[in-house]
Structures are given as C-alpha cells and as structure tokens.
Write a protein that holds these residues in place. Structure first.
Motif, PDB file in Angstrom:
ATOM      1  N   ILE A 131      -9.011   4.707  -3.382  1.00  0.00           N
ATOM      2  CA  ILE A 131      -8.947   4.107  -2.046  1.00  0.00           C
ATOM      3  C   ILE A 131      -7.896   3.003  -2.060  1.00  0.00           C
ATOM      4  CG2 ILE A 131     -10.259   2.661  -0.415  1.00  0.00           C
ATOM      5  CD1 ILE A 131     -11.144   5.536  -0.391  1.00  0.00           C
ATOM      6  N   GLU A 132      -7.869   2.241  -3.140  1.00  0.00           N
ATOM      7  CA  GLU A 132      -6.875   1.165  -3.260  1.00  0.00           C
ATOM      8  C   GLU A 132      -6.756   0.754  -4.721  1.00  0.00           C
ATOM      9  OE1 GLU A 132      -7.940  -2.713  -1.821  1.00  0.00           O
ATOM     10  OE2 GLU A 132      -9.970  -2.578  -2.574  1.00  0.00           O
TER      11      GLU A 132
ATOM     12  N   LYS B 177      -4.058   1.640   7.599  1.00  0.00           N
ATOM     13  CA  LYS B 177      -3.820   0.578   6.613  1.00  0.00           C
ATOM     14  C   LYS B 177      -2.464  -0.050   6.850  1.00  0.00           C
ATOM     15  CE  LYS B 177      -6.791   2.495   3.086  1.00  0.00           C
ATOM     16  NZ  LYS B 177      -7.032   2.868   1.688  1.00  0.00           N
TER      17      LYS B 177
ATOM     18  N   LYS C 151       0.844  -1.204   0.000  1.00  0.00           N
ATOM     19  CA  LYS C 151       0.000   0.000   0.000  1.00  0.00           C
ATOM     20  C   LYS C 151       0.873   1.244   0.000  1.00  0.00           C
ATOM     21  CE  LYS C 151      -4.161  -1.993   2.065  1.00  0.00           C
ATOM     22  NZ  LYS C 151      -5.092  -1.972   0.948  1.00  0.00           N
TER      23      LYS C 151
ATOM     24  N   ASN D  12     -16.071  -5.518   8.205  1.00  0.00           N
ATOM     25  CA  ASN D  12     -15.682  -5.602   6.800  1.00  0.00           C
ATOM     26  C   ASN D  12     -15.517  -7.054   6.365  1.00  0.00           C
ATOM     27  OD1 ASN D  12     -15.388  -3.537   4.944  1.00  0.00           O
ATOM     28  ND2 ASN D  12     -13.559  -2.739   5.950  1.00  0.00           N
TER      29      ASN D  12
ATOM     30  N   TYR E  43     -10.145  10.066   5.947  1.00  0.00           N
ATOM     31  CA  TYR E  43     -11.346   9.344   5.536  1.00  0.00           C
ATOM     32  C   TYR E  43     -12.067  10.181   4.470  1.00  0.00           C
ATOM     33  CZ  TYR E  43     -15.815   6.924   6.056  1.00  0.00           C
ATOM     34  OH  TYR E  43     -16.955   6.199   5.845  1.00  0.00           O
ATOM     35  N   ILE E  44     -12.430   9.538   3.374  1.00  0.00           N
ATOM     36  CA  ILE E  44     -13.171  10.264   2.318  1.00  0.00           C
ATOM     37  C   ILE E  44     -14.601   9.747   2.299  1.00  0.00           C
ATOM     38  CG2 ILE E  44     -13.303  10.784  -0.148  1.00  0.00           C
ATOM     39  CD1 ILE E  44     -10.316  10.319  -0.317  1.00  0.00           C
TER      40      ILE E  44
END
Ligand code: AMP
Ligand code: GLY
Length: 434
Positions: free
Chosen positions: A289-290, A149, A107, A230, A193-194
């Motif tokens: 985000i990823e 993360k 990441k 999650n 955080y979005i």
C-alpha cells in the motif's frame, strides 16, 4: 558513546528508551541527546534546542559535541537529506539518504519502482492536475471504491478513498483548485482498492541485508470498528499472528523487501535504515500500500518492547553494513499500544490541558509521550493531536496486553481526552493466542 535522537514524538520516545536499555549503551556509559520538546524523553535525554528539519544545525551540533551515532525518527529530515549531510561530515547516522528516502516522499517514485520490479501492488495510473477527465476515464475502468493519492509528503492527509463518481469528481476538482493540500505537487495517483488485512513490516536494512522485526498492525481510523476519518494511527498491536504464516513471510521477503533493496542499489540509492512496508494481505498474498523511509508511529511503541537483543547495535549495524552478523532476538510476548488523543483530533483540538496520572510506572506498561510539553513545576500539558501511547506488555496473550493498557489508561486523565476502546480487535477475535 553519545547518541542523538532526531524527532520528539512517541516513536522517538520508544527509540530512545530502547537505546537507553541497550547493554552496549550502558556498558559504554552512553549519553543520550534528543531534539527538544518531549518531556517524556527529556527524563533521560539531554534536550537540544534545534528543530528536526534544521539539518545543517544538527550536523554542526553533532560534530561539535562528538556525537558518535545519530538516529532519525521522522521522514521530513530524511527527505531533506539529513543522512547525506551527516555522512559528508563523517558522522554515523541511522536512516536513508535523500535519494533512498524518496521511496516515501514521492508516491509516484515508489509506484514506478514497484511496477518496474514486479513488486505486488494495486494497479494504478499517474495524472497531473490538468488531467482530471483522463483520471475520471481511468476511474471508470476500475470498480469503486478507488484510492486517490497525492504525490509528496502530506502527513497522512494525501490519501482519500473515493466511493462513487460524484465523490471522485468533487475531490479531483478540489485538488485541482488547490483547496485540499497546498504543499504536495501537481501530480496524483489513482489506484485500485485492495480489500484485506493491513500489516506494518519494519525491515532494518544495511543496503544489502536486513533484519525483520515482529509484524504489527496499526488502527488508522479515529473511531472504534475502523469508522470515521483517517489519522496518523490510533493504536497498534504486535506481533501479528492471526493470518501471518511462514509462507507469507517468505513472500514478503522474496517479492517485496529483497527486490526493493536490489533495485535501490542498482539505481545508486542504496537503502539503509528502516524500510517500512505498509501491506495489505489479500487471499494470502501481500500487496504494498505504501513504503515509508522510517519507523511507524504508533507501531514502534508496540514493536520495540518486543526486541530482546541489543537495539543500539542493530541500528549501528544498519549504518555500518553489518546486519548479517547481528543476531536479532525477540521476546515471546505480546504488546498492545493505545494512543490517547486530544478530543477533536484529527480535526481541530485544544492544547495546554494538564495531564494527570503519568507518575506511577508499572513494569508491564509503558507510557510513551508524543504531543506533550512541560508546564510549571513538574506539570505535563497536552501539546498535540496524539498525546500519549500506552503500551501493555504481556507474557500471556494479546488480550492480556490489551487489558494491561486499558487498566493503565484508567488512571490517566486530561480534559477532553479521547482513545479507541478496541485496539487489537482484529487479532483478538477468534485468535488462538487471545
Ligand atoms: P497510505 O498513506 O498510502 O498508507 O494510505 C492510508 C490508508 O489508506 C492505508 O493505511 C489504507 O488503509 C488505505 N489505503 C491506501 N491505499 C489503499 C489501497 N490501494 N487499497 C485499500 N486501502 C488503501
Ligand atoms: N502509523 C503509520 C505511519 O507511521 O505511517
């Protein structure tokens, strides 16, 4: 042509099915092989008893059996360098080389790539396990919630949303003491955080050009209304129509996919395969985000039934560098894929439960298998957390596709089976197409 599929989940079942239906595969009297373990795939693929992560044995198998093309589903073999080994041995393969797969396996690599190339993403900083106080200092500069993360592959468990300082301190302490994740590295990211709508984008890339598949939307949380913990994904719908505009698609191409492909090429990490962009759309702007170096699961089970043009040719053109000549055609249909899980997932769950109701195939519905195994006679048993994905396909609307999936689920049962009842709710509420 002989084609080998590496991986044995619902995503690979969908990939295998689309290849099996490709005109080029049929014309050529194609033969499909898959790494063993999925009875759904083994109805039309010859099982090969080699683990997806055993990349050298797979390469040997491919050479000895004259496999013409190999398609890799999961990230683990890609991050171990399966594409590098196959290419060295002169075997054609779909999927990025190890250096390119790092876009998912690290990441921190992905965040640095985005920063250096001005690709829109959440503001972030990287820390090591020894820098807990520095991390708390950065968190206090942001507004809660913030996102933690872990670096490295963590099977979806490395991301934690922290809502206040107490939660942040507790999680960082556990992480630094190794209580949370044993197989990730020492480093982690804290990012802002979005808020927005999540979209999954699959770009099939050949190093320079790419084809964009229909956009999809995953449902990551275990419970209805996006509540609870999650998961790997509890269901997906495609295409995403509600908030996607042409202008937004252009931004995704110009601000995200093209800069990634150019940067990777410059770095000697030419990107071939599926580039999965997990985006958050916030005020009509896309934020990454990823990135993943492979197709998503369960999004693939929703997206692939929409592809009208020859799917095998698409994957081969990615490997051969000829996407520019490929003409992608998509059905004007809607899909809703609902994941059926073992009760208890994503925590502890039992396996070995007899599944009934898999037999009757309906034209407008496909049952993809993931965590299943063969029992006695023709029995199929549960063998994992996510067991099936039931995808409804409609010419009419997304709500009709949803209806078809849930009608089909009524005839499937196993002990303690669990699924969400609201897959597609974001797209269906107030949607013009619903
Ligand atoms: P990832 O494994 O990076 O996809 O993260 C898992 C989930 O956490 C994502 O699907 C999002 O729902 C959420 N998430 C990750 N990063 C952010 C972020 N910066 N802002 C909001 N939600 C996020
Ligand atoms: N469904 C999310 C993923 O495949 O990473």
């Amino acid at each position: 042509m002989k084609v080998l599929i590496v991986g044995n989940g619902g995503r690979e079942h969908a990939i295998a099915r689309s290849i099996h239906e490709s005109a080029s595969f049929r014309k050529d009297n194609g033969i499909l092989y898959c790494t063993s373990g999925n009875p759904g795939m083994e109805k039309f693929c010859i099982p090969v008893n080699i683990k997806p992560a055993d990349i050298n044995s797979l390469s040997k198998f491919a050479v000895e059996n004259k496999i013409g093309f190999t398609v890799v589903g999961p990230e683990a073999p890609l991050s171990l360098g399966i594409a590098d080994v196959f290419q060295k041995n002169g075997i054609k393969i779909f999927g990025p080389v190890k250096g390119a797969a790092e876009i998912e396996s690290s990441k921190i690599f992905a965040k640095n790539l985005m920063k250096e190339n001005e690709i829109p993403t959440a503001r972030y900083k990287t820390f090591s396990k020894k820098e807990i106080e520095e991390a708390i200092g950065f968190i206090n500069e942001c507004t809660y919630p913030v996102v933690f993360k872990a670096d490295g592959l963590a099977a979806g468990k490395g991301v934690v949303i922290l809502n206040n300082e107490e939660e942040a301190r507790r999680h960082l302490k556990d992480f630094s003491e190794d209580k949370t994740l044993s197989d990730t590295g020492d480093e982690f990211i804290i990012e802002e955080y979005i808020k927005g709508e999540e979209v999954s984008v699959f770009a099939i890339c050949d190093g320079k050009d790419y084809a964009l598949l229909p956009f999809s939307q995953d449902h990551k949380k275990i419970s209805d209304g996006e509540m609870g913990g999650n998961t790997g994904g509890m269901g997906a719908v495609a295409p995403v129509k509600k908030f996607m505009t042409e202008a937004l698609t252009e931004k995704i191409k110009n601000k995200i996919i093209e800069p990634v492909l150019n940067a990777m090429k410059r770095m000697g990490r030419t990107y071939k395969g599926c580039l999965y962009c997990g985006l958050m759309i916030s005020d009509d702007e896309p934020f990454v985000i990823e990135f993943n170096c492979r197709f998503g699961d369960p999004e693939t089970q929703a997206v692939l039934p929409l592809i009208k043009s020859d799917f095998l040719e698409l994957l081969i053109s990615s490997a051969e560098g000829s996407i520019r000549e490929y003409k992608l055609e998509v059905y004007n249909k809607f899909t809703c894929g609902v994941v059926i899980a073992s009760g208890g997932y994503p925590g502890k769950f039992e396996t070995g439960k007899l599944i009934s109701g898999l037999e009757d195939e309906l034209e407008q519905c496909i049952v993809f298998q993931s965590g299943t195994k063969a029992g006695n006679e023709n029995e199929i048993l549960t063998n994992g957390g996510r067991v099936l994905t039931v995808t409804g396909i409609s010419d009419v609307s997304l709500s009709h596709a949803k209806y078809l999936a849930y009608e089909r689920i009524k005839s499937i049962s196993f002990d303690n089976m669990y699924f969400r009842n609201d897959i597609g709710f974001r797209q269906i509420d107030n949607s013009r197409d619903a």
